[in-house]
Design an enzyme around this catalytic site. Structure first.
Site, mmCIF file in Angstrom:
data_model
loop_
_atom_site.group_PDB
_atom_site.id
_atom_site.type_symbol
_atom_site.label_atom_id
_atom_site.label_comp_id
_atom_site.label_asym_id
_atom_site.label_seq_id
_atom_site.Cartn_x
_atom_site.Cartn_y
_atom_site.Cartn_z
ATOM 1 N N ASP A 289 -4.205 8.295 2.577
ATOM 2 C CA ASP A 289 -3.771 7.007 3.124
ATOM 3 C C ASP A 289 -4.770 6.568 4.198
ATOM 4 O OD1 ASP A 289 -2.188 4.848 3.640
ATOM 5 O OD2 ASP A 289 -0.700 5.936 4.839
ATOM 6 N N GLU A 290 -4.867 5.284 4.443
ATOM 7 C CA GLU A 290 -5.741 4.758 5.516
ATOM 8 C C GLU A 290 -7.150 5.338 5.431
ATOM 9 O OE1 GLU A 290 -4.538 2.425 7.335
ATOM 10 O OE2 GLU A 290 -2.477 2.833 7.985
ATOM 11 N N LYS B 214 0.811 -1.215 0.000
ATOM 12 C CA LYS B 214 0.000 0.000 0.000
ATOM 13 C C LYS B 214 0.851 1.274 0.000
ATOM 14 C CE LYS B 214 -1.146 1.297 3.852
ATOM 15 N NZ LYS B 214 -1.492 2.098 5.008
ATOM 16 N N THR B 215 1.826 1.300 0.913
ATOM 17 C CA THR B 215 2.667 2.486 1.019
ATOM 18 C C THR B 215 3.461 2.688 -0.267
ATOM 19 O OG1 THR B 215 2.906 1.920 3.335
ATOM 20 C CG2 THR B 215 4.353 3.623 2.491
ATOM 21 N N ARG C 244 0.249 -8.912 11.001
ATOM 22 C CA ARG C 244 1.559 -8.274 11.190
ATOM 23 C C ARG C 244 2.674 -9.312 11.105
ATOM 24 N NH1 ARG C 244 0.288 -4.291 9.340
ATOM 25 N NH2 ARG C 244 -1.644 -5.397 8.983
ATOM 26 N N GLN D 272 -9.247 -3.266 8.044
ATOM 27 C CA GLN D 272 -8.292 -2.734 9.005
ATOM 28 C C GLN D 272 -8.789 -1.447 9.657
ATOM 29 O OE1 GLN D 272 -3.974 -3.216 8.040
ATOM 30 N NE2 GLN D 272 -4.755 -3.725 6.020
#
Length: 743
Positions: A218-219, A34-35, A611, A249
């Site tokens: 983002d997010e 994603k980043t 994670r 998330q």
DNA sequence: TCGCCAAGACTTTTT
DNA sequence: GTCTTGGCGA
């Protein structure tokens, strides 16, 4: 020819990075890059599409994410990023509001109140209105006000259905008045005021909307209504908005976040392009499959099929401990085994939990085992009294109207100013229609000639002394550096001897002050206003070093990371321990009756699971001590969703009872030996306790009761916990209580 | 006014 | 078991 911007992207990522104008919705599963997509997109716009950085706004939720994006993009593009708006929602809003302060009832140097300040002010509002603090707790009322703000509601817009609503609306009104007189805004105001400013002033909205050719977010699943509205306003002219998120998330519902904004986006922009990122570059297939079994039970989401090329990997390990101490020692023992066999270093591990309170037992275990760890969050630095004191002094220099800070430090260190003097000062300020800080400054400047001198009377001289200090600091502010100002304040008030009593704690406190001073160093150029804003808007997340960059230190092996599941979002670790998989803890008992809350607990667990790169440990304890007695719990419902073929269930450690002599032994794991062994405790060698849990007993003073717990300390003294019908819980020394055993 | 002590509350997550 | 708050005495 390879293109460094588009290199090594998978087809979906490539599609996202190079998407054309318009509205792009990227659904990015955990570990799907994603980043990477976001940073490449930004670089692509600047480098390939020749969009000036000045015309772009990119928003994140944490400073760390913003910094990381900036660093990566800088290395990818030839052009400068000058003029770009890249930062957190809150920082971007603060920038907007300071620029357009003339549309607001604030001066452009307003301060930002943190959570403690906000609660102190709510408390004050409640007292001002003579509302009962016991039935309307400041924390609860503040939460209600915050929720309203996140929904873009002003006091006048509050729906009033119950008496409680009415109270909240009144406190909210008063609270806003107080904020205004303090020239302060809270976190929520940053978003609310910015969104409403754009709504109410089309001219201002158009100015920014025309400027920002591209909006990147983002997010996105964590946006609340205020943020959503803001984004819509900012993208209303060019209509180029690129959002990245994952409904699964979304874990900030309680902060007003609404994952349905993802769906709302699709409705509001029906012609948007939707891109699904499902290839995972982080975890093994076993971890992904288990995570999917957990999250698939949630409805109202886009199903995703995460896959990896990493292979199945090892199975998850589930361990049931007898209590939280055994749970902690399983974690420590397991990590020691890895370390001893050199299969891993400390920084490969993370321990995650639902509530901060759970970290303590784990910390103790790490200390005893001498394994380095670092604790994320829990307000450990900015929440410290000495740090808050110093910030309050600085805020007072910046903004004397900040009464919360004034009250915090006016008697720090004690200088003879007490409650009575303070209320005299406040009364004088009220009558004059100015802030207490201004009265203080006037006293400081004019001394006995001040109009307030006589009014305040006896203690005016004490106030004048402090006012004079404040006055001096203010005039020094533009003449000397931030660091010099900092040192000057400490010297003037005698802060060092006040907090550092030469004890160990005193030294720690002074160290914290020095740490804050070091932080101020970076703001020598930018100045006090920026420094204070930065302090208000840094989060605990920001203290986590960026991915791949380990802290420049000492222990080359790094440290184990201890953090809440919330704080874990966006991070990854080779080995992850999630502890406390008990009903009531994860899912938390407060979510029990609300399906939406329960779904969020599930997402939270999902975030934690995903994670893990290689190995995931899921732990629980059958009982936990909660102030005095034991809480017993069932295994978390989430454990049952993971199929047997993915998870290895290990036996539990055999400790039949908590015994104080064992508390010392419990941590004696053999760190030097090459095969650190688990210390198994047996009960065989223990002296028998006379009373056993479950026995009915009678006491001369309390009547009949039930033994809950009995333990023998190192002196052979037996202590029993009894629940009496007459008086409830009691802890007694067996030798003195003279309990008669009934059954 | 300040410091000490006892009683009470307290545990969800945080920009 | 720990932190905060409030009451009381110096």
């Amino acid at each position: 020819m390879t293109d460094p911007l588009l290199d090594s992207l998978n087809p979906r990522q490539h599609q996202a990075v190079t998407a054309g104008d318009g509205q792009i919705l990227v659904l990015a599963g955990p570990g799907s890059g994603k980043t990477r997509v976001l940073t490449r997109r930004l670089a692509y716009l600047i480098e390939r599409k020749n969009i000036p950085a000045y015309d772009i706004i990119a928003v994140t939720f944490t400073n760390k994410a913003a910094r990381e994006m900036e660093n990566r993009v800088v290395n990818m593009v030839q052009r400068s990023l000058e003029g770009i708006w890249l930062g957190t929602f809150h920082a971007m809003c603060a920038r907007l509001l300071r620029r357009e302060a003339n549309y607001l009832p604030y001066k452009s140097n307003f301060v930002i109140f943190d959570a403690d300040d906000q609660e102190a002010l709510v408390k004050r509002a409640i007292r001002d209105l003579k509302i009962d603090e016991k039935t309307h707790r400041p924390a609860g009322v503040h939460a209600a006000i915050s929720a309203a703000k996140n929904d873009l509601l002003l006091p006048a817009d509050m729906p009033i259905r119950t008496y409680r609503d009415e109270v909240v609306a009144r406190v909210y009104t008063r609270y806003q008045e107080l904020l205004q007189t303090n020239n302060a805004v809270d976190f929520d105001d940053l978003l609310l005021l910015a969104a409403r400013l754009l709504q109410e002033h089309p001219g201002v909205a158009e100015k920014y909307a025309r400027r920002f050719q591209h909006v990147l977010v983002d997010e996105f699943q964590d946006t609340n209504l205020a943020q959503y509205e803001l984004l819509k306003q900012l993208s209303s002219y060019h209509r180029n908005i690129f959002v990245v998120g994952d409904e699964d998330q979304s874990i900030y519902r309680w902060r007003g976040a609404d994952y349905r904004n993802m769906q709302r986006f699709e409705k509001d922009f029906p012609q948007c392009e939707k891109i699904l990122l499902e290839q995972n570059y982080r975890s093994t297939q076993n971890v992904l499959d288990a995570a999917r079994q957990v999250i698939d039970r949630n409805r109202n989401r886009t199903p995703k099929h995460l896959f990896t090329e990493k292979g199945a990997g090892s199975k998850l390990i589930q361990f049931t401990a007898v209590d939280e101490v055994a749970e902690a020692s399983f974690v420590v023992d397991t990590i020691q085994q890895y370390l001893a066999s050199r299969r891993a270093v400390a920084s490969d591990f993370a321990v995650m939990y639902r509530t901060n309170a759970q970290s303590r037992i784990i910390e103790e275990a790490f200390i005893h085992a001498r394994i380095p760890y670092r604790l994320i969050g829990a307000q450990r630095f900015y929440g410290r009294r000495e740090v808050k004191d110093m910030i309050a002094f600085l805020r007072l220099v910046e903004n004397p109207a900040d009464e919360v800070s004034l009250l915090r430090v006016i008697a720090v260190p004690p200088r003879g100013i007490g409650e009575k003097t303070i209320s005299g000062l406040q009364a004088a300020a009220f009558r004059a229609g100015i802030s207490a800080g201004e009265v203080l400054l006037d006293l400081g400047r004019k001394g006995p000639d001040s109009a307030y001198w006589a009014e305040i009377g006896r203690s005016a001289a004490l106030l004048a002394d402090f006012g004079s200090l404040l006055d001096q600091w203010q005039s020094l502010r533009d003449q000397i550096s931030l660091i010099s100002l900092f040192d000057r304040i400490i010297a003037d008030v005698g802060y060092e001897p006040y907090i550092n009593d030469m004890s160990e704690e005193g030294n720690d406190r002074w160290e914290n002050v020095q740490e804050l001073r070091r932080l101020a160093y970076d703001f020598q150029e930018k100045g006090l206003t920026e420094f204070l804003q930065n302090l208000a808007l840094v989060s605990d997340q920001d203290t986590i070093p960026a991915n791949g960059i380990e802290e420049p230190q000492d222990r080359s092996q790094g440290a184990v990371t201890l953090l809440t599941l919330h704080a874990a979002k966006g991070l990854e670790f080779n080995q992850v321990f999630i502890i406390g998989l008990d009903e009531g803890l994860l899912p938390h008992s407060r979510s029990r009756d609300d399906p939406e809350e329960m779904a969020e607990e599930r997402r939270l667990f999902y975030v934690g699971m995903t994670r893990a790169k290689n190995q995931l440990y899921l732990l629980r304890a059958e009982r936990r001590s909660s102030f005095g007695s034991w809480d017993y719990s069932e295994p978390s419902r989430f454990l049952q969703d993971i199929s047997d073929d993915l998870m290895l269930v290990q036996g539990k450690r055999s400790v039949s009872r908590r015994d104080s002599r064992l508390d010392d032994m419990r941590w004696v794991t053999t760190g030097v030996s090459s095969t650190p062994r688990t210390v198994y405790k047996t009960t065989a060698a223990l002296p028998e306790s006379k009373y056993k849990p479950g026995m009915r007993v009678r006491s001369a003073s309390f009547g009949e009761g039930l033994i809950l717990e009995s333990k023998i300390d190192s002196d052979g003294e037996e202590t029993v916990d009894v629940h009496f019908e007459s008086v409830g819980f009691k802890r007694l020394l067996a030798s003195l209580a003279n309990l008669e055993i009934l059954s």
